[in-house]
Structure formats: C-alpha cells, structure tokens
Design a protein around this motif. Structure first.
Motif, PDB file in Angstrom:
ATOM      1  N   ALA A 157     -12.436  23.163   0.701  1.00 20.36           N
ATOM      2  CA  ALA A 157     -12.579  22.459  -0.573  1.00 20.36           C
ATOM      3  C   ALA A 157     -11.926  21.075  -0.546  1.00 20.36           C
ATOM      4  O   ALA A 157     -11.988  20.353  -1.541  1.00 20.36           O
ATOM      5  CB  ALA A 157     -11.962  23.290  -1.695  1.00 20.36           C
ATOM      6  N   TRP A 158     -11.309  20.703   0.574  1.00 21.84           N
ATOM      7  CA  TRP A 158     -10.613  19.416   0.648  1.00 21.84           C
ATOM      8  C   TRP A 158     -11.580  18.288   0.968  1.00 21.84           C
ATOM      9  O   TRP A 158     -12.693  18.512   1.449  1.00 21.84           O
ATOM     10  CB  TRP A 158      -9.560  19.450   1.755  1.00 21.84           C
ATOM     11  N   SER A 159     -11.087  17.072   0.768  1.00 29.27           N
ATOM     12  CA  SER A 159     -11.811  15.892   1.225  1.00 29.27           C
ATOM     13  C   SER A 159     -11.598  15.735   2.735  1.00 29.27           C
ATOM     14  O   SER A 159     -10.664  16.308   3.312  1.00 29.27           O
ATOM     15  CB  SER A 159     -11.294  14.635   0.513  1.00 29.27           C
ATOM     16  N   THR A 160     -12.448  14.948   3.370  1.00 26.40           N
ATOM     17  CA  THR A 160     -12.289  14.691   4.801  1.00 26.40           C
ATOM     18  C   THR A 160     -10.945  14.032   5.086  1.00 26.40           C
ATOM     19  O   THR A 160     -10.286  14.332   6.086  1.00 26.40           O
ATOM     20  CB  THR A 160     -13.428  13.796   5.311  1.00 26.40           C
ATOM     21  N   GLU A 161     -10.510  13.158   4.188  1.00 26.48           N
ATOM     22  CA  GLU A 161      -9.223  12.479   4.382  1.00 26.48           C
ATOM     23  C   GLU A 161      -8.069  13.475   4.381  1.00 26.48           C
ATOM     24  O   GLU A 161      -7.142  13.361   5.196  1.00 26.48           O
ATOM     25  CB  GLU A 161      -9.012  11.424   3.289  1.00 26.48           C
ATOM     26  N   GLU A 162      -8.128  14.454   3.484  1.00 23.93           N
ATOM     27  CA  GLU A 162      -7.054  15.444   3.444  1.00 23.93           C
ATOM     28  C   GLU A 162      -7.103  16.340   4.676  1.00 23.93           C
ATOM     29  O   GLU A 162      -6.057  16.694   5.226  1.00 23.93           O
ATOM     30  CB  GLU A 162      -7.147  16.288   2.178  1.00 23.93           C
ATOM     31  N   ARG A 163      -8.291  16.681   5.126  1.00 17.35           N
ATOM     32  CA  ARG A 163      -8.400  17.491   6.338  1.00 17.35           C
ATOM     33  C   ARG A 163      -7.883  16.721   7.553  1.00 17.35           C
ATOM     34  O   ARG A 163      -7.283  17.303   8.461  1.00 17.35           O
ATOM     35  CB  ARG A 163      -9.848  17.947   6.543  1.00 17.35           C
ATOM     36  N   GLU A 164      -8.088  15.425   7.576  1.00 15.93           N
ATOM     37  CA  GLU A 164      -7.558  14.615   8.680  1.00 15.93           C
ATOM     38  C   GLU A 164      -6.028  14.611   8.666  1.00 15.93           C
ATOM     39  O   GLU A 164      -5.391  14.709   9.715  1.00 15.93           O
ATOM     40  CB  GLU A 164      -8.087  13.178   8.602  1.00 15.93           C
ATOM     41  N   ARG A 165      -5.424  14.525   7.495  1.00 19.19           N
ATOM     42  CA  ARG A 165      -3.957  14.554   7.409  1.00 19.19           C
ATOM     43  C   ARG A 165      -3.428  15.903   7.903  1.00 19.19           C
ATOM     44  O   ARG A 165      -2.420  15.961   8.605  1.00 19.19           O
ATOM     45  CB  ARG A 165      -3.502  14.286   5.971  1.00 19.19           C
ATOM     46  N   PHE A 166      -4.118  16.961   7.556  1.00 19.04           N
ATOM     47  CA  PHE A 166      -3.729  18.302   7.996  1.00 19.04           C
ATOM     48  C   PHE A 166      -3.815  18.415   9.518  1.00 19.04           C
ATOM     49  O   PHE A 166      -2.923  18.973  10.169  1.00 19.04           O
ATOM     50  CB  PHE A 166      -4.651  19.325   7.323  1.00 19.04           C
ATOM     51  N   ALA A 167      -4.877  17.889  10.093  1.00 22.01           N
ATOM     52  CA  ALA A 167      -5.101  17.998  11.532  1.00 22.01           C
ATOM     53  C   ALA A 167      -4.176  17.113  12.349  1.00 22.01           C
ATOM     54  O   ALA A 167      -4.032  17.323  13.564  1.00 22.01           O
ATOM     55  CB  ALA A 167      -6.557  17.645  11.849  1.00 22.01           C
ATOM     56  N   ASN A 168      -3.534  16.152  11.714  1.00 15.29           N
ATOM     57  CA  ASN A 168      -2.649  15.211  12.412  1.00 15.29           C
ATOM     58  C   ASN A 168      -1.249  15.198  11.810  1.00 15.29           C
ATOM     59  O   ASN A 168      -0.541  14.198  11.888  1.00 15.29           O
ATOM     60  CB  ASN A 168      -3.242  13.801  12.360  1.00 15.29           C
ATOM     61  N   ASP A 169      -0.858  16.323  11.233  1.00 18.43           N
ATOM     62  CA  ASP A 169       0.407  16.385  10.489  1.00 18.43           C
ATOM     63  C   ASP A 169       1.609  16.332  11.435  1.00 18.43           C
ATOM     64  O   ASP A 169       1.990  17.339  12.031  1.00 18.43           O
ATOM     65  CB  ASP A 169       0.444  17.657   9.648  1.00 18.43           C
ATOM     66  N   LEU A 170       2.229  15.175  11.517  1.00 16.51           N
ATOM     67  CA  LEU A 170       3.387  14.982  12.383  1.00 16.51           C
ATOM     68  C   LEU A 170       4.712  15.188  11.667  1.00 16.51           C
ATOM     69  O   LEU A 170       5.746  15.318  12.322  1.00 16.51           O
ATOM     70  CB  LEU A 170       3.369  13.559  12.960  1.00 16.51           C
ATOM     71  N   GLU A 171       4.715  15.184  10.343  1.00 13.82           N
ATOM     72  CA  GLU A 171       5.981  15.134   9.638  1.00 13.82           C
ATOM     73  C   GLU A 171       6.177  16.191   8.559  1.00 13.82           C
ATOM     74  O   GLU A 171       7.288  16.679   8.379  1.00 13.82           O
ATOM     75  CB  GLU A 171       6.176  13.741   9.016  1.00 13.82           C
ATOM     76  N   SER A 172       5.156  16.534   7.813  1.00  9.61           N
ATOM     77  CA  SER A 172       5.400  17.349   6.618  1.00  9.61           C
ATOM     78  C   SER A 172       5.528  18.838   6.900  1.00  9.61           C
ATOM     79  O   SER A 172       6.053  19.582   6.074  1.00  9.61           O
ATOM     80  CB  SER A 172       4.298  17.116   5.578  1.00  9.61           C
ATOM     81  N   SER A 173       5.056  19.292   8.066  1.00  8.92           N
ATOM     82  CA  SER A 173       5.149  20.716   8.397  1.00  8.92           C
ATOM     83  C   SER A 173       5.118  20.873   9.912  1.00  8.92           C
ATOM     84  O   SER A 173       4.680  19.970  10.633  1.00  8.92           O
ATOM     85  CB  SER A 173       3.980  21.487   7.766  1.00  8.92           C
ATOM     86  N   PRO A 174       5.551  22.037  10.426  1.00  8.33           N
ATOM     87  CA  PRO A 174       5.519  22.272  11.884  1.00  8.33           C
ATOM     88  C   PRO A 174       4.130  22.675  12.350  1.00  8.33           C
ATOM     89  O   PRO A 174       3.917  23.772  12.876  1.00  8.33           O
ATOM     90  CB  PRO A 174       6.543  23.399  12.073  1.00  8.33           C
TER      91      PRO A 174
END
Length: 236
Positions: A157-174
């Motif tokens: 249900a996310w936008s592509t931009e949010e999915r990109e942040r999830f796939a490249n998450d360097l800081e907010s979660s392990p």
C-alpha cells in the motif's frame, strides 16, 4: 555602602547555590540517573563512517514490548509484486557510495575502497552462520525483513518512494546486514516461522532486529510468525 554589601552577599549566595547544583548534577550523572549529553555519538553517527549503523541492540524486554505493539493478522499477498517496486542499492547515498557499498564499509574490518567506493580489501563476519570472508564478492546485503515479506505485511500500500526508503534503510532500523551469500539465498523471502539463521547463537539478535524493523516500518506479523518470534525471545 550597605547596597554594595547586600550585592556582595547576594552574589555569594548565588555562587554557592550554583556550586551545589553543579555538584548534585555531577553526582546524579555518575550514578546514571541523568544524562548530561556528553557521550560520543549522542547526536551523531555511531561509527566513523558517517552513516549510523542500525542499532540491532534491543533488550529482550524491549523486543517483547515492540512485538506486543505489532498488528497480528493473516498474511495478505496481493498480486503484482516485483523487486523493481522497491528500488534498492541507491547510488551516491554517502560520499559517492551506493547503499550496498556503505553497508560493506561499515560492517567490515579494515575495509579499503578504490576511487569508486568499491571495497578492494577487508574482512566481513557473517552473523547468520559465523563465517568470515575476505572477498566482498562473497557477501550479500540482506534485507532483514525481505522485500516480498514487506510487501505481504503492508508495503503493497506504500508509494514507490516509501518502498525505496525501506529497501535502503541505513539509519532508522537494523534492516541491512552484510552476510554470506549462501545464508542470504537460503533465507530468500522467509519469515522467522520458516527460516532462522544456521548459527543458533544469533537467534536472539535476529528476532529482535526483525521485530524492530517491523515496528519502525509499521508492518504486520502473521500468527505463525508472531509465535515463532515469541518462542525465540522466551529462550533468550
């Protein structure tokens, strides 16, 4: 003259009060009751690489609390999933390096890179199976919560931009881990009810990291997944 004496006396009282407060604050700091914000990394990166490494250091109780707060629901797997819907390994995220390269640098020991940020030497320990490698080509960057698992847990249900942040998450979660290619491919898109790292001593850290990622990104867990996570935490 009386005014000067009064001012002098008042100044002395103020100095004494300030001194008492300073001493009290120092004592409380030493006892760990207050944080004076002097520890390195309080407001900056946790390592020397510039990008904060994922925490991955939840206590068992913190992990249980986060797990209690996750939505538990039957898994939904809407059609249409494709990895391209989660743009990953974004380039130039830090000093010209891609997401993959940043994880390799921050996760390895004595890593040296060329002008294109490609690691040319170093060593990497794989938390999943306890193996150590000296060739970056033997290392995969694993998404703790796989992209397809994210899709099934709410990312559809996310936008592509949010999915990109999830796939490249360097800081907010392990979310991103440098591990052996064999263990990453064995895991595929499995959740903890279906796959756990071969190295049993890593199970507590793995479960806590999985829970933290899902909690940060507000993803759901299915009943079997939740049961498996609770069973791991009960043994920690």
């Amino acid at each position: 003259m009386a005014d000067k004496k009064s001012s002098s006396k008042l100044g002395g009282i103020v100095s004494a009060v300030v001194g008492v407060i300073a001493v009290a604050a120092f004592v409380l700091y030493q006892l760990g009751i207050i944080d004076l914000g002097t520890e390195e990394g309080a407001d900056g990166p946790r390592d020397g690489g510039g990008a904060s490494a994922p925490s991955g250091d939840l206590s068992v109780e913190q992990a249980r609390t986060m797990l209690d707060e996750l939505r538990v629901e039957e898994e939904n797997d809407p059609p249409g999933y494709d990895r391209s819907m989660f743009p990953h390994w974004t380039s130039n995220v830090q000093d010209g390096c891609s997401t993959r390269q940043v994880v390799l640098v921050r996760s390895g020991e004595n890593v040296e890179t060329d002008d294109d940020c490609k690691p040319v030497s170093g060593s990497w320990y794989s938390d999943y199976d306890g193996e150590t490698f000296t060739d970056a080509q033997d290392i995969d960057i694993d998404h703790m919560v796989p992209l397809k698992e994210g899709w099934r847990s709410g990312a559809h249900a996310w936008s592509t931009e949010e999915r990109e942040r999830f796939a490249n998450d360097l800081e907010s979660s392990p979310q991103l881990w440098a591990v052996s290619a064999s263990s990453n491919r064995s895991k595929s898109d499995s959740d903890p009810a279906e796959w756990m790292p071969p190295l049993e001593s890593s199970h507590c850290e793995y479960a806590a990291a999985w829970i933290e990622v899902k909690h940060v990104w507000e993803l759901s867990v299915d009943p079997d997944e939740e049961s498996a996570l609770r069973a791991v935490l009960d043994g920690c």
